[in-house]
Write a protein that holds these residues in place. Structure first.
Motif: not given
Length: 388
Positions: A8-17, A31-38, A93-98
């Motif tokens: 189970r993969v999660a992708i976290v970005h600080h904000w989409f403003v 795009s690398l993880f098409p089933e990851a939750e955002i 696995l959690v990938i943060t874009s931070d």
């Protein structure tokens, strides 16, 4: 970490403003993880990248606060609580874009967090006094009273990161100095497929990006005004009114917010891009180079990694100080070199190709598989990534 089955993969970005380089990175990671939750602290419609519009995005309580999207940077005292409300227990696995707080999300036991760090928060560290000095009295008082607490929280949040990725060598050094952590450098992706070149670029200079203080757009306006050069400025932001006032009767055209296609055409049409910011990386210079156009850049930060100002195949020139006089000297030096035919559009474009999206995706895939081999089953195929 699971031993069997798909992670189970999660992708976290600080904000989409607003849309910028960070949002493009988050889109490519997704795009690398098409089933990851955002997950993100908050979103605003135009700030969501096209590739994420059809995917559910989980937000924090900041999304429900009136005006939070417009004044998201003023929400700093609430960042820790908003981040911790993003409960990612249950993800492997959690990938943060931070570039801020989201590396502090709640993780389950045994989870791996890979943090793609755009920068430690400048307004808490290196740029604390510079940001503070430009605030109004009330904002400055709140910021001064809460910054220490948020800084301490951010340092603790960095301890949750299993592996750091830095977007530049410049940021890698800051991660080491501030967080005492090593990182792997993977430069952000450039949309090279949007590039185009024209046979006869114009004689004007271009500035592109958000009209905010640290971009130092006022230097470009004053330098071009004194040298009687035409300047076109693409972008909007809180500094727009004061910059228009500064421009006065100079030959400066404000283009406002532009579509992606229109902006890339502006890159192709300019004589050169002016870039006066001390950026952590800076994608705008590479986008201009992707269109074969040289860059006149402040010689600090990420520009030293993206613009070749020396050697046999230059893609631009550097100026040494963030002053009008230094920029004017840079423009004069550029014009001499340009008149000699030194800048070759195909060579300049080949420099940008080193940062193309497929390069980013390949390097990110290799890093993830090196650190988390079990993630292979959760990744998109190579053929699917060719479409990103």
């Amino acid at each position: 970490m699971k031993g069997k089955g798909k992670l189970r993969v999660a992708i976290v970005h600080h904000w989409f403003v607003t849309r910028g380089g960070g949002e493009r990175v988050a889109e490519c990671i997704a795009s690398l993880f098409p089933e990851a939750e955002i997950f993100t602290l908050l979103t605003d419609g135009p700030g969501v990248p096209d590739g994420l519009r059809d995917r559910p995005i989980h937000t924090s309580f900041l999304q429900k606060i009136p005006m939070a999207r417009r004044y998201h940077r003023h929400m700093m005292p609430l960042y820790p609580a908003a981040t911790e409300c993003l409960d990612l227990r249950g993800f492997d696995l959690v990938i943060t874009s931070d570039s801020g707080p989201v590396k502090g999300v709640r993780l389950g036991e045994g989870a791996v967090q890979i943090c793609y760090c755009h920068s430690p928060m400048r307004y808490l560290y290196d740029g604390f006094e510079a940001y503070r000095s430009k605030m109004g009295a009330l904002t400055r008082a709140v910021f001064s009273a809460t910054a220490g607490r948020v800084r301490r929280w951010d340092l603790r949040a960095a301890e949750k990161v299993t592996f750091f990725i830095a977007n530049s060598n410049y940021v890698a050094r800051r991660i080491e100095r501030i967080y005492r952590r090593e990182s792997r450098v993977i430069h952000p992706p450039i949309d090279l497929h949007r590039a185009r070149m024209v046979d006869a670029p114009g004689e004007h200079y271009l500035s592109a990006g958000r009209l905010v203080g640290y971009k130092r757009t006022e230097l470009m306006i004053e330098a071009c005004g004194r040298m009687v050069r035409k300047l076109r400025i693409a972008g909007t932001g809180p500094e727009e009114k004061s910059l228009k006032s500064l421009a006065g009767n100079a030959d400066v055209e404000f283009l406002g917010e532009m579509s992606t296609e229109a902006l890339w055409q502006e890159y192709a049409n300019c004589r050169a891009l002016l870039f006066a910011a001390d950026e952590d990386f800076g994608m705008v210079p590479l986008e201009a180079q992707a269109c074969g156009r040289p860059v006149i850049a402040y010689g600090a930060g990420g520009s030293l990694e993206t613009v070749q100002g020396d050697g046999a195949s230059p893609t631009g020139v550097y100026f040494s100080e963030q002053t009008v006089e230094s920029l004017m000297e840079g423009i004069s030096r550029f014009e001499l070199v340009d008149a000699a035919g030194t800048f070759i559009p195909s060579v300049i474009q080949s420099r940008a190709a080193e940062f193309a999206t497929p390069v980013f995706l390949r390097r990110l895939r290799e890093f993830v598989l090196e650190k988390v081999p079990e993630a292979a089953g959760a990744m998109a195929s190579d053929s699917a990534l060719d479409l990103v």
